[in-house]
Design an enzyme around this catalytic site. Sequence first.
Site, PDB file in Angstrom:
ATOM      1  N   GLY A 125       0.803  -1.207   0.000  1.00 33.28           N
ATOM      2  CA  GLY A 125       0.000   0.000   0.000  1.00 33.28           C
ATOM      3  C   GLY A 125       0.841   1.265   0.000  1.00 33.28           C
ATOM      4  N   GLY A 126       0.304   2.297   0.631  1.00 35.61           N
ATOM      5  CA  GLY A 126       0.986   3.584   0.663  1.00 35.61           C
ATOM      6  C   GLY A 126       2.342   3.530   1.337  1.00 35.61           C
TER       7      GLY A 126
ATOM      8  N   GLY B   6      22.249  12.024 -31.100  1.00 35.30           N
ATOM      9  CA  GLY B   6      21.796  12.668 -29.873  1.00 35.30           C
ATOM     10  C   GLY B   6      22.312  11.984 -28.628  1.00 35.30           C
ATOM     11  N   ALA B   7      22.563  10.676 -28.704  1.00 33.11           N
ATOM     12  CA  ALA B   7      23.071   9.951 -27.541  1.00 33.11           C
ATOM     13  C   ALA B   7      24.459  10.450 -27.155  1.00 33.11           C
ATOM     14  CB  ALA B   7      23.100   8.455 -27.833  1.00 33.11           C
TER      15      ALA B   7
END
Length: 521
Positions: free
Chosen positions: A176-177, A411-412
């Site tokens: 859960g949280g 771009g890499a």
Amino acid sequence: MPDATGTIRNRIDELTDRKRTAQDGPSPAATERQHAKGKLTAHERIALLLDKGSFNEVEPLRRHRATGFGLEDKKPYGDGVVTGWGTVHGRTVFVYAHDFRVFGGALGEAHAQKIHKIMDLAEAAGAPLVSLNDGAGARIQEGVTALAGYGGIFRRNTRASGVIPQISVMLGPCAGGAAYSPALTDFVFMVRETSQMFITGPDVVKAVTGEEITQNGLGGADVHAATSGVAHFAYDDEEHCLDDVRYLLSLLPSNNRELAPVERSGDPADRLNDRLLDLVPTEPGQAYDIRAVIEEIVDDGEYFEVHPAWATNIVCALTRLDGQVAGIVANQPASMAGVLDIEASEKAARFVQFCDAFNIPLVTLVDVPGFLPGVDQEHNGIIRRGAKLLFAYCNATVPRISLVLRKAYGGAYIVMDSRSIGADLSLAWPTNEIAVMGAEGAANVVFRREINAAEDPEAVRAERIAEYKSELMHPYYAAERGLVDDVIDPRETRSVLIRSLEMLRAKHADLPSRKHGNPPQ
């Protein structure tokens, strides 16, 4: 009139009994059940984590004040969590550890307040915080006050982020949280079979989606270490896990105002790396293991890899160069040819941000063919998610050195801490190929019409590929234009990096005045 000395002694005996009761837990049977699951008790875990005899417990006699559902009749000391501070390798570290023997380690109001106090103390003292998690989530009998307790933890995790190192060690269930506190910290350790993390458990998953899965299959250590990337490390037992937590702490500064501790070795700073001449093939498409290169360069071949099982096409590691801690980011040609994809970008971005937050210099070893093409990558947001790595590097003010070992395309190349995005020094081996794309692809684009019209297209293609390489991809093209500061002999890599980091040690760089940036998500 009673003897005052005797009265004090009696009260000391009573105090000792109460503290022993708090440490022993609700019953020997509860301790046996914990051990039967292959798990240690909270105090046993703390004893493994901290230097011997250094632990100072805070609020060991705290009890909850809740009523209803039988809680008024069960008020054990400590309220299911052990908090305090001690030392690791002689330096102060704060810790809290859930005690699964008490209310299953579930968090209630008093439990949460103990954690809040130790988190506040850690931030005020400027010392790392380690949480040993083995709890069943919120204490249902206390209702919304338990949920508010988690909110206080999350707020403190966030406030301390980038201020003190925060390490979460998962030694039991976390559902859960409650799973969000570890996710907010810098590093997550997990132990196989005994620790799990998930937002909704297998029963809920089955009820909603019809899928059947075990707890470990849904949120076990290997799942999070290799598939989701939630966990940075996975171990077979608690002892080895906690030993590596100690090792990690030895590589980190206590807070963001200090430098990591220096630990000199007998490894000479000017040691030549002759072995590198044989480790890295000159052929751009041939695979090799970048970890062998890292071992050759760093002190005594020792490094601590982060996320070793997730996004294996990039390697992130903490190590030492001439005793000084440094962060290594390196493309891994042995996995997916070292291409950058969504997971590799996110893994490296978080690591770069961590190093920058805690004054750890960055060394980037570049051998990258580009970003991974594909419909899945584009539809899953490679543009915004790949930009996280770009943002992290551009925003980093620590010393930054990039070294192109072999290929660096498109771009890499830019994203892998190129000179144009702020690397302090950009170096290269004489085997480097820095270009928009590989020669074959470039020739097919630039000379497409000529090749298609030729009587012997393959011969013309080969000629144009050779021409493109000689004109735009030779090892000194970038150096001639000032985009590479120096082309170095691979054998001198270690000594060049150490001298460069020493020169940059006093680097100071200011960012524009702003509340914070808005990184791509």
